[in-house]
Each structure stands twice: as structure tokens, then as C-alpha cells.
Design a protein around this motif. Structure first.
Motif, PDB file in Angstrom:
ATOM      1  N   ARG A 509       0.397  -1.327   0.306  1.00  0.00           N
ATOM      2  CA  ARG A 509       0.089  -0.148  -0.279  1.00  0.00           C
ATOM      3  C   ARG A 509       0.970   1.456   0.033  1.00  0.00           C
ATOM      4  O   ARG A 509       0.737   2.078  -0.297  1.00  0.00           O
ATOM      5  N   ASP A 511       4.115   1.440  -1.269  1.00  0.00           N
ATOM      6  CA  ASP A 511       4.091   1.549  -2.269  1.00  0.00           C
ATOM      7  C   ASP A 511       3.406   2.125  -3.410  1.00  0.00           C
ATOM      8  O   ASP A 511       4.296   2.726  -4.515  1.00  0.00           O
ATOM      9  N   SER A 512       2.369   1.934  -3.562  1.00  0.00           N
ATOM     10  CA  SER A 512       0.847   2.577  -4.446  1.00  0.00           C
ATOM     11  C   SER A 512       0.011   3.640  -3.902  1.00  0.00           C
ATOM     12  O   SER A 512      -0.453   4.139  -4.547  1.00  0.00           O
ATOM     13  N   LYS A 514      -1.733   4.303  -1.704  1.00  0.00           N
ATOM     14  CA  LYS A 514      -2.848   4.036  -0.588  1.00  0.00           C
ATOM     15  C   LYS A 514      -2.705   4.584   0.392  1.00  0.00           C
ATOM     16  O   LYS A 514      -2.454   4.639   1.675  1.00  0.00           O
TER      17      LYS A 514
END
Length: 742
Positions: A509, A511-512, A514
């Protein structure tokens, strides 16, 4: 000529294929001599091996062997064991004037463990006076001793009257003896196991160094200031590796690439100076698999070798899926090029008495020992631990690397006379490195209740909050409120396998980019490579605050600095260690408002917590158990090996284990544990460690035969699934609360 035997084989006809006693004694003597040659004590190892089983020459022991090997188990059960170790101890004490008593300690303890010199129990003094069976059939070629000269380590200790150093030498000889005895017995009794143990190539360290160089060269590294500093740290480590073995410090702020750089130093240093292995010691058991996994990935290309054969993990949360037969056996004696273990395993082994804990110690001689976050040592054990490290570096050819993200805490100074001297700093200018790697501002928020704290956390999309207790972590997580995917809890209430999976979800999460809000205990500070823009930390020791700040803007990817907020919790600290470190930090923080984590601030903190507390440096009085009795020819060395082993516990056991049938693998392993057709073996129990949580003892006892069931009368298994959740982990009912709510 009458034959005497050391070991029998189950089901073998009497004397057919049994191991001759003289063969065993000479084998053990040669092997122990080879081990002890690492610290110039080969002859000491040889005679310990030759004499350790002299008592087996007695007619009583040979009769015992024949009866105990009977195919009729009822006959075998009627035979009592015969004392066969006292004979060698008595012979050593009489054959070698004065110093033979050191061999007597080792020989008398080669089965039951190192004894006390004098005590109410089966101490060495009583063993030396004990009436034993006649062992006169032993050939004189085994018992004759032309004389034993003390090696330099022992000679220096004798001249200076250093009882601790003499006892340490005795422990190292004991380690050589018991490992040699184990290995030769295994070779005869279990040849398949001995074959599986294998031998690693002696050029393994050079191949590992090449693999590490190739791995680092292949990494795609962004051209940031943080990465430039990490490269400087590694260059400094490689340059310092040519310095003569001894004591080193590596002072690198968290996030400065200390893990791989220290490994680079250790491998180059070992290759240059002909040292035998690297032992990497991390402070905590929780999630230390990350370090080992980093090493495996870095060394995977070691000339085509399996990385698992190079990296041996020895800790209670071990994922046995990472093991091979060779690496599993290597945990017994650390006969491997790279061992990753915990501070508890390392230091408690140095003060243990049992054969199983001590047999690996001789492999610390002529090794590189990397101590990560060395300042985490409890103040109550500082003096004995530092004495042991000094012994290894001064007399046993080891190099000890003291890694720390903060100001070195254990160096000799005027107000810290027990500190280590002649410590060479690897990084040329730690102050300049700290300034260059400063990526975080620290702000003190004062007292915060859980509701206000949770409200603050909800204002950040990606935030980590670290607290001091498991209870606080779960209470704050619940106060934070539900989020379908973005809220996470991490604590030791979750089994290691569960934590590892959650940590993977958190990284994904982040890394993305979010939403990711995490509430964790301090376990996330133990070498976990994770990067948040904002971190909250409940008041703790200044070194812990620095570790928390190391999870903030770790890679320097923010425009500007990240922020770490320090707050005072409404939750009380039950552990004395946490209270003491937090109190010391409380005094320091207001004095260094501009930068509470500066090297000056941390030095002030250590002065309060470590250096000004001399009455606590050996609170368990470990060093008092090593005494010289110069006028007592019957027992000139009074060492309390058993007493020390009983007192030396870095972490007091406050709870009891519960096996959690978590996930498909956990349920399958518990089903195997319940299978009446099989006896739980070591492999199954080791795999179950990844599915175990330590519960408070009172809750554990109250829920036994309720939420917890004893399987096979030995293994506590959680049977009430409602007591373990994906978010919170283990939550056993409090019987008092249940009673009051009726």
C-alpha cells in the motif's frame, strides 16, 4: 586383550559394530584439539577429549552397555546409568597440577553441564571427592600427560589474577570438548545425520564477498543524497576492513545502509585476515527474518551456491521453510560461514552451562561478530556482557563490530570505566554523516489521550504510530476506527507468520501510495525497512525515538524533511526497563529542542541511563561468581557456572506460549500435532514456532481447558477461534472482567 566400548548400536549383536572406547577418545581428542587451536589451546582440547570418558573403562560401565543394549526393553529399563565423567575430572585434577582443575570443570560437565565449584548440589568439589568405579584398564598412552602449558589467553589471566578470564577460557575448552563429543558420537550413531551436516567450502567467505559486490552493483539506485551517503558508508567499511582484528564501531544513522555495509566490512575483513565466519547479532526476535532475507538475496549468486547453505538463522521465530538439512544442523554449533541470531541467544549462550547451548561458543574464536544496535543491552547486564566481548576480541582472535544508529554507548570514558577501549570507528566523521543524513524533524506534542491521538492519525493518509505496549497498540487501533483496507495493527499478539503477511500488505500500500495507517509496538523498529512520511512515537528511550524516526522519510524521497511526533501516553509502563529509558529521555528532550536526536542529545541520554548507574552494571552479581582461591590446593578456582546460568536472563519470561492455528498452514500443522499416529518431531515443533504467541501467564492459566487446550498433554493450542482476529491477533478473555460484568 579385553575390548572396551564407548557406544553401542540399537539391535546390534554384542560388540559387533560397537565403537571401541579408545577410538572414540582419540577421535574426540583430535577434533577438540582442532577446535581449540583457534585460540592456541590445541593440547588443552586434546587432553579434555582423551580423558572425558575414562570412566567407561570400568567394568560397571561395560556391563551397563551390554545390558542396556539388550533387545528386551524391560531388561534395559532396570539398568541405572553409570557415572563415567567423574573419573576423567579426577584424573585431570591430579595429573596436571593446579590447572588441571580447569579441565576437570569441562570433563565433569560434558553431559550435565558446567557445574559450580562449590554449592549445595553436585558441585565440582564433591565430584573430585566422590568414590567411583575402578577404571584401571585404561591404557597409559591415554592417561599420561607430559605437561600442559597455558596459552597466552590463560597465562595473561593467571598473571593478572583475572578470574573471569580464566573461567571464560574454561568455558571455551568445554565448548570444544562437547562439540567434538557430539560430532564423533553422531558420526557413529547416526551416520546419515553426520553426512547431512556436510562441510562448507573454506573459500565460501570470498565467494560471498564477490556475490555481495555483484548484488550491490546490480541495484538500480536513485541519485539521491541519501543513496550517495549510503555509498560513502560502504566505502568506509571496505577501507576499514584491512585494519587489524579487534574492536570496531560503526556509527550510522538509521536508514544509512548499515545492514549491507556492515556485512561488506565483515566479509572483506574475514577474507583479508583469514577469519572463519561472520556472526550477525540483532537485538530482537520479532521480524529479524528481514535481515536474513536481505542477506540471502544479496548472496544468492555466490558462485551458484544455494544462499540457504550460507545463511543460518538461529532464533525462535525461524521460518523453517528457509532451512536446508545442512543449515538446520548448523544451528547446533554455528559451523557455517554466516550466522544470524539474536542478542538473547548470543549473550545467554556466553553465560550458559548446558552442553546444547555451549557447543557453538568455540566457533566465535577468529570470527567477525557484528552487534546491531549494541546500545539495546539492558543496563543490569552491561558489565558481564562487555567483559565477554573484551575477552573475544582480546584473547580469541575475534573482531567485534559495535553497530549503532546513535552515539556509541559502550566505549570507555571517564564516567564509564567498564566501557570497551581501543575501539576503532569505521566511519571517519559520524557527526558530518548524521547532519548529511538528517531527514526528519522531531516535535514534542506532550500528553495525548488515545481519542485525540487517533484523531490526529486520521488526518494523515500514510502514517505510522509506535507505542510501548501490546495493550496500548490494540486500544489505539480500535480508537482509530475501521477502514476496509487501510488500517493495520502490528504487535506480538499476532503470530510471526501473520505479522509477516501484514507487513507485506503495508509495504504494497505504501508503494502504491494508498491510505495506510499503522499502529504498532516497537517491534517494527527492529530492522524493518519501511518508509512513512509521518511517524508518531510514544515516549521511550532516545535511542528508540531515533529508531522510530528511521521509519520516517527513510529514503529521503520527500521534498523537505519528514516529521516524527513524540507524545506522552495515558497508558502506564509496566516494565522497569521502559520506565527507566523513558524517564531519561524525558529529562533530555527539553534541553535539545532544536534537534532532540543530535549526537550531543543522545550522549546526554546515555550519561543518564548507562554511565551514571554504576550500581546497576552488574545487578545480578554475575561477576562475583568467579573467584580465585590461591591458598586452596583442592579447589583453586571457584566458578559458579550453574549459578550464573540461572541468573543470566536478558529477558524475564513473563508469559506462556499459545499455538495459533492461523491460516491454512497453521491449521495443517496443528492437525499434524493432533495426529495420534505420530510423535511430534523437532521439525514440526520448529515450524509451529511461526504460529505461536506468548500470552500473559494469568490469562493463559485462566483460559487453560477453555479457550486453550493442551494437545498431547504438552502443547497449548488455541481452540476458540473467536479469541484470534485478523486485525488484533490474540485476545484471551480476562476472567476477572468477565466476572465483574456478570
Amino acid at each position: 586383550m579385553k575390548r572396551h566400548y564407548a557406544h553401542t548400536l540399537p539391535g546390534a549383536a554384542p560388540e559387533a559394530g560397537w565403537q571401541p572406547l579408545e577410538e572414540h577418545l582419540r577421535n574426540v581428542g583430535e577434533l577438540a584439539a582442532r577446535f581449540a587451536s583457534a585460540f592456541a589451546a590445541a593440547e588443552w582440547g586434546r587432553y579434555a577429549g582423551l580423558w572425558h570418558d575414562l570412566g567407561k573403562y570400568s567394568e560397571a560401565f561395560q556391563s551397563y552397555l551390554r545390558i542396556a543394549s539388550s533387545e528386551d526393553p524391560h531388561v534395559a529399563e532396570t539398568v541405572g546409568r553409570i557415572d563415567h565423567s567423574t573419573a576423567g575430572a579426577q584424573h585431570a585434577a591430579s595429573a596436571v597440577e593446579v590447572l588441571g582443575h580447569l579441565l576437570a570443570y569441562a570433563i565433569s560437565g560434558h553431559h550435565g553441564g558446567l557445574p559450580d565449584g562449590r554449592s549445595g548440589g553436585p558441585c565440582l568439589e564433591r565430584r573430585l571427592e566422590k568414590h567411583i568405579e575402578d577404571w584401571g584398564d585404561a591404557p597409559s598412552s591415554l592417561t599420561t600427560c607430559p605437561g600442559l602449558e597455558p596459552p597466552s589467553a590463560l597465562l595473561h589471566a593467571l598473571r593478572t589474577g583475572n578470574a573471569f578470564s580464566i573461567a571464560f577460557f574454561t568455558r571455551m575448552v568445554f565448548s570444544c570438548l562437547v562439540d567434538a563429543d557430539f560430532l564423533d558420537t553422531e558420526r557413529f550413531m547416526a551416520p546419515a545425520k553426520a553426512t547431512a551436516r556436510g562441510e562448507w567450502q573454506r573459500d565460501a567467505l570470498a565467494r560471498m564477498e564477490d556475490a555481495l559486490d555483484s548484488h550491490i552493483a546490480s541495484l538500480e539506485v536513485a541519485p539521491t543524497e541519501v543513496n550517495a551517503n549510503r555509498e560513502k558508508v560502504r566505502d568506509a567499511c571496505l577501507a576499514a576492513a584491512t585494519i587489524e582484528p579487534g574492536l570496531f564501531s560503526l556509527t550510522v544513522p538509521t536508514g544509512g545502509g548499515k545492514t549491507l555495509s556492515s556485512l561488506a566490512f565483515a566479509l572483506r575483513h574475514a577474507v583479508v585476515h583469514g577469519l572463519t565466519r561472520v556472526v550477525y547479532v540483532v537485538p530482537f526476535t520479532t521480524i529479524i527474518e528481514q535481515n536474513a532475507d536481505v542477506f540471502r538475496r544479496a548472496l544468492a549468486g555466490a558462485d551458484g551456491a544455494e544462499a540457504t547453505d550460507f545463511v543460518v538463522e538461529h532464533h525462535s521465530n525461524l521460518d523453517v521453510g528457509q532451512e536446508t538439512a545442512m543449515s538446520r544442523l548448523a544451528t547446533e554449533n554455528w559451523d557455517s560461514p554466516l550466522v544470524v541470531t539474536t542478542s538473547v541467544q548470543f549473550y545467554e549462550s556466553l553465560f550458559a552451562r548446558k552442553t546444547s547451548r555451549c557447543r557453538k561458543l568455540h566457533n566465535l574464536a577468529r570470527s567477525v561478530i557484528v552487534l546491531d544496535e549494541v546500545q539495546t543491552l539492558p543496563v543490569d547486564f552491561l558489565h558481564p556482557c562487555l567483559r565477554a566481548l573484551r575477552e573475544l576480541a582480546t584473547h580469541y582472535g575475534a573482531s567485534v563490530v559495535l553497530c549503532t544508529a546513535t552515539q556509541p554507548a559502550v566505549h570507555l570514558r571517564q564516567d564509564f570505566p567498564i566501557g570497551l577501549e581501543n575501539v576503532r570507528e569505521i566511519v571517519p566523521n559520524p557527526q558530518a554523516l548524521y547532519e548529511s543524513l538528517r531527514r526528519v524533524d522531531v516535535r514534542d506534542l506532550g500528553p495525548l489521550g488515545d481519542e485525540e491521538l487517533a484523531s490526529r492519525l486520521r488526518t494523515h493518509d500514510r502514517v505510522l504510530c509506535i507505542v510501548n505496549t501490546r495493550r496500548h497498540a490494540i486500544d489505539l487501533f480500535r480508537a482509530l476506527g475501521e477502514e476496509p483496507e487501510g488500517h493495520f495493527h502490528l504487535s506480538a499478539l499476532m503470530c510471526p507468520e501473520h505479522r509477516t503477511e501484514v507487513l507485506g500488505d503495508i509495504r504494497a500500500r505504501l508503494d502504491s501510495r494508498k491510505t495506510c495507517r499503522v499502529v504498532s509496538t516497537q517491534l517494527i523498529e527492529a530492522g524493518v525497512d519501511i518508509d512513512f512520511p509521518v511517524v508518531f512515537r510514544s515516549l521511550a528511550g532516545l535511542d528508540s525515538l531515533a529508531q522510530a524516526a528511521g521509519r520516517c522519510n527513510r529514503n529521503g524521497s520527500l521534498h523537505g524533511r519528514g516529521t516524527t511526533f513524540v507524545f506522552r501516553s495515558q497508558h502506564s509502563l509496566e516494565e522497569a526497563f521502559l520506565r527507566q529509558t523513558a524517564n531519561a529521555a524525558e529529562q533530555v528532550l527539553p534541553l535539545y529542542d532544536a534537534d532532540p536526536l543530535s549526537l550531543e542529545a543522545v550522549e546526554h541520554y546515555f550519561r543518564l541511563y548507562y554511565w551514571d548507574r554504576s550500581s546497576r552494571w552488574d545487578a545480578k552479581r554475575i561477576l562475583d561468581e568467579f573467584q580465585l582461591l590461591r591458598q586452596d590446593r583442592s579447589l583453586p578456582f571457584s566458578f559458579g557456572f550453574a549459578a550464573v546460568a540461572e541468573r543470566f536472563r536478558l529477558i524475564d519470561k513473563l508469559g506462556e506460549p499459545v499455538i495459533i492455528p492461523w491460516g491454512d498452514t497453521g491449521r495443517r500443522l496443528v492437525a499434524e500435532l493432533r495426529d495420534p499416529r505420530r510423535t511430534p518431531d523437532r521439525g514440526l515443533l520448529r515450524r509451529l514456532q511461526r504460529f505461536t504467541v506468548e500470552a500473559r501467564r494469568k490469562e493463559w492459566e485462566a483460559n487453560m481447558h477453555g479457550a486453550i487446550e493442551l494437545v498431547a498433554d504438552r502443547f497449548p493450542v488455541l481452540v476458540d477461534s473467536s479469541c484470534y482476529s485478523e486485525q488484533a491477533g490474540l485476545s484471551l478473555p480476562d476472567p476477572l472482567s468477565s466476572f465483574l460484568n456478570v
